[in-house]
Write a protein that holds these residues in place. Sequence first.
Motif, short mmCIF file in Angstrom:
data_model
loop_
_atom_site.label_atom_id
_atom_site.label_comp_id
_atom_site.label_asym_id
_atom_site.label_seq_id
_atom_site.Cartn_x
_atom_site.Cartn_y
_atom_site.Cartn_z
N GLY A 228 0.80 -1.22 0.00
CA GLY A 228 0.00 0.00 0.00
C GLY A 228 0.83 1.27 0.00
O GLY A 228 0.29 2.36 0.20
N ARG A 229 2.14 1.16 -0.27
CA ARG A 229 3.02 2.32 -0.25
C ARG A 229 3.25 2.94 -1.63
O ARG A 229 3.80 4.03 -1.72
CB ARG A 229 4.38 1.95 0.35
CG ARG A 229 4.37 1.53 1.81
CD ARG A 229 5.79 1.37 2.31
NE ARG A 229 6.55 2.62 2.18
CZ ARG A 229 7.87 2.68 2.02
NH1 ARG A 229 8.58 1.57 1.91
NH2 ARG A 229 8.48 3.85 1.93
N ALA A 230 2.84 2.27 -2.68
CA ALA A 230 3.16 2.74 -4.04
C ALA A 230 2.50 4.08 -4.34
O ALA A 230 1.29 4.25 -4.18
CB ALA A 230 2.72 1.71 -5.06
N LEU A 231 3.32 5.04 -4.76
CA LEU A 231 2.80 6.32 -5.23
C LEU A 231 2.46 6.25 -6.71
O LEU A 231 1.69 7.07 -7.23
CB LEU A 231 3.85 7.42 -5.02
CG LEU A 231 4.33 7.64 -3.58
CD1 LEU A 231 5.45 8.68 -3.57
CD2 LEU A 231 3.18 8.09 -2.69
N THR A 232 3.03 5.28 -7.40
CA THR A 232 2.87 5.12 -8.83
C THR A 232 3.24 3.70 -9.20
O THR A 232 3.87 2.98 -8.42
CB THR A 232 3.79 6.10 -9.60
OG1 THR A 232 3.69 5.86 -11.00
CG2 THR A 232 5.25 5.92 -9.17
N ALA A 233 2.85 3.30 -10.40
CA ALA A 233 3.35 2.06 -10.98
C ALA A 233 4.10 2.39 -12.27
O ALA A 233 4.27 1.55 -13.13
CB ALA A 233 2.22 1.07 -11.24
N GLU A 272 9.22 10.50 -11.16
CA GLU A 272 8.37 9.73 -10.25
C GLU A 272 9.22 8.92 -9.27
O GLU A 272 10.18 8.26 -9.67
CB GLU A 272 7.47 8.78 -11.02
CG GLU A 272 6.41 9.46 -11.88
CD GLU A 272 5.47 8.45 -12.51
OE1 GLU A 272 4.35 8.28 -12.00
OE2 GLU A 272 5.88 7.83 -13.50
N LEU A 273 8.83 8.94 -8.01
CA LEU A 273 9.43 8.11 -6.98
C LEU A 273 8.43 7.03 -6.61
O LEU A 273 7.24 7.30 -6.45
CB LEU A 273 9.77 8.94 -5.74
CG LEU A 273 10.60 10.22 -5.97
CD1 LEU A 273 10.91 10.89 -4.64
CD2 LEU A 273 11.89 9.91 -6.73
N LEU A 274 8.91 5.80 -6.47
CA LEU A 274 8.00 4.69 -6.22
C LEU A 274 7.30 4.79 -4.87
O LEU A 274 6.09 4.52 -4.78
CB LEU A 274 8.75 3.36 -6.32
CG LEU A 274 7.92 2.09 -6.11
CD1 LEU A 274 6.77 2.01 -7.11
CD2 LEU A 274 8.82 0.85 -6.23
N VAL A 275 8.03 5.16 -3.83
CA VAL A 275 7.46 5.22 -2.49
C VAL A 275 7.89 6.50 -1.79
O VAL A 275 8.84 7.16 -2.19
CB VAL A 275 7.87 4.00 -1.62
CG1 VAL A 275 7.30 2.71 -2.21
CG2 VAL A 275 9.38 3.92 -1.50
N SER A 276 7.17 6.80 -0.71
CA SER A 276 7.46 7.98 0.10
C SER A 276 8.28 7.59 1.32
O SER A 276 8.18 6.46 1.81
CB SER A 276 6.14 8.62 0.53
OG SER A 276 6.35 9.72 1.39
N PRO A 277 9.09 8.50 1.87
CA PRO A 277 9.86 8.19 3.08
C PRO A 277 8.95 8.02 4.30
O PRO A 277 7.93 8.70 4.43
CB PRO A 277 10.77 9.41 3.24
CG PRO A 277 10.08 10.52 2.51
CD PRO A 277 9.39 9.86 1.36
N ARG A 278 9.36 7.09 5.19
CA ARG A 278 8.55 6.79 6.38
C ARG A 278 9.13 7.38 7.66
O ARG A 278 8.44 7.42 8.69
CB ARG A 278 8.42 5.27 6.55
CG ARG A 278 7.65 4.59 5.44
CD ARG A 278 7.75 3.09 5.52
NE ARG A 278 9.11 2.62 5.23
CZ ARG A 278 9.46 1.34 5.11
NH1 ARG A 278 8.53 0.40 5.26
NH2 ARG A 278 10.70 1.00 4.83
N ASN A 279 10.39 7.80 7.63
CA ASN A 279 11.03 8.32 8.84
C ASN A 279 12.11 9.33 8.44
O ASN A 279 12.32 9.59 7.25
CB ASN A 279 11.62 7.18 9.67
CG ASN A 279 12.50 6.25 8.85
OD1 ASN A 279 13.36 6.70 8.08
ND2 ASN A 279 12.29 4.94 8.98
N ASP A 280 12.79 9.89 9.46
CA ASP A 280 13.80 10.91 9.19
C ASP A 280 14.94 10.39 8.32
O ASP A 280 15.43 11.08 7.43
CB ASP A 280 14.37 11.44 10.51
CG ASP A 280 13.35 12.25 11.30
OD1 ASP A 280 12.30 12.60 10.72
OD2 ASP A 280 13.60 12.52 12.48
#
Length: 357
Positions: A228-233, A272-280
Amino acid sequence: MAARAWATATDKTENGNGSSTRKSAGGDGAIFFQNDAVSLCLLVQRRSKTMRVIDFRAGPTPAKRTLVLALARREGVEKIYTVVERDEVATWVKLGFAKEGNIPAFYKRSDAFLLGCSIDDAPESKSGPPSSSQRVPVQSERRLIIQGGPSLARASIASRAWLDLERVPLDDVEAPADTTAYDFAEKTLIRAKKLVKEAAERALPAVKLSEIAEAQTRKPIGSALRSGRALTAFEPFGRGAIRRYFALTARGGFELVASAESQACFGNAFLELLVSPRNDSERAGTTGALKALCERLQADGTVGCFALAPSDDASLSAAFVYNGFRRTGVLQNHLVVGRERKDAIVFARKLANPADE
């Protein structure tokens, strides 16, 4: 390794009943529609349920809007958008689309403008539904060119659909004035700038950038979609473009897959970046990855680049802000992350002065 997102060569077959079908050599899956008044290419992204309209013939004809909405609903699309030059903005506003942003230097020496329309919010005619005398069967009045789109082929729009040419008088259509989405995005940017300020004295990690083949992206894309982390395919944004893929890594186990779709004739790149960062730590890695990507694109002669980020994602927005991107729009209901539909902030950055090219 470069891969063409859309092939330009086509095979055309005349069907003997006033219609014709073209099949791309690359099987790109675009939907083409053409008659004496309208000539369109519709790029459907089924994962995010969006559809980009590429208009080959200017002018605010009611048939254009009716056709686009009919095909969008048939394909299960929830958001329609188009990318046009300045002189076509008024045309699409008259067709019920709202101005949502712009892309600086998209056409190398001029900007592009983004206009969108959510299917659920598409305004109807004030005069009510059409009478039978106002409707014409598609098959007898139009030449439909279908490329790909199996669900459209099953529905057989050429033989079943009825489109109304006069259903929505252009003077009855007004663009929405709601600023809620922009106000929310502004709050996200305020948080992003605060994150950038807090990290200003920290050195970015050294990021290694490697160009990879499309086949190497399938596994990480599948993993990101399942989590569920994909910003794009990495779906195509335009036609006649070159898409490249990159793997970016840094110490500490940071890994990111990214892609850039470029049109050499315009000098732009959709990043395009596949996923977003989750932490620092991942935010620092993503920031460094964006820096490396921009440096590569600039070295390749790209004039400007643009990207999309969920409007509630301050961490990802901070990575763009740090690298000199600025917000140039908000696309409403444009992204799907996990199972949630979200607005998208348009981030853009000029990498070079077109006069120097």
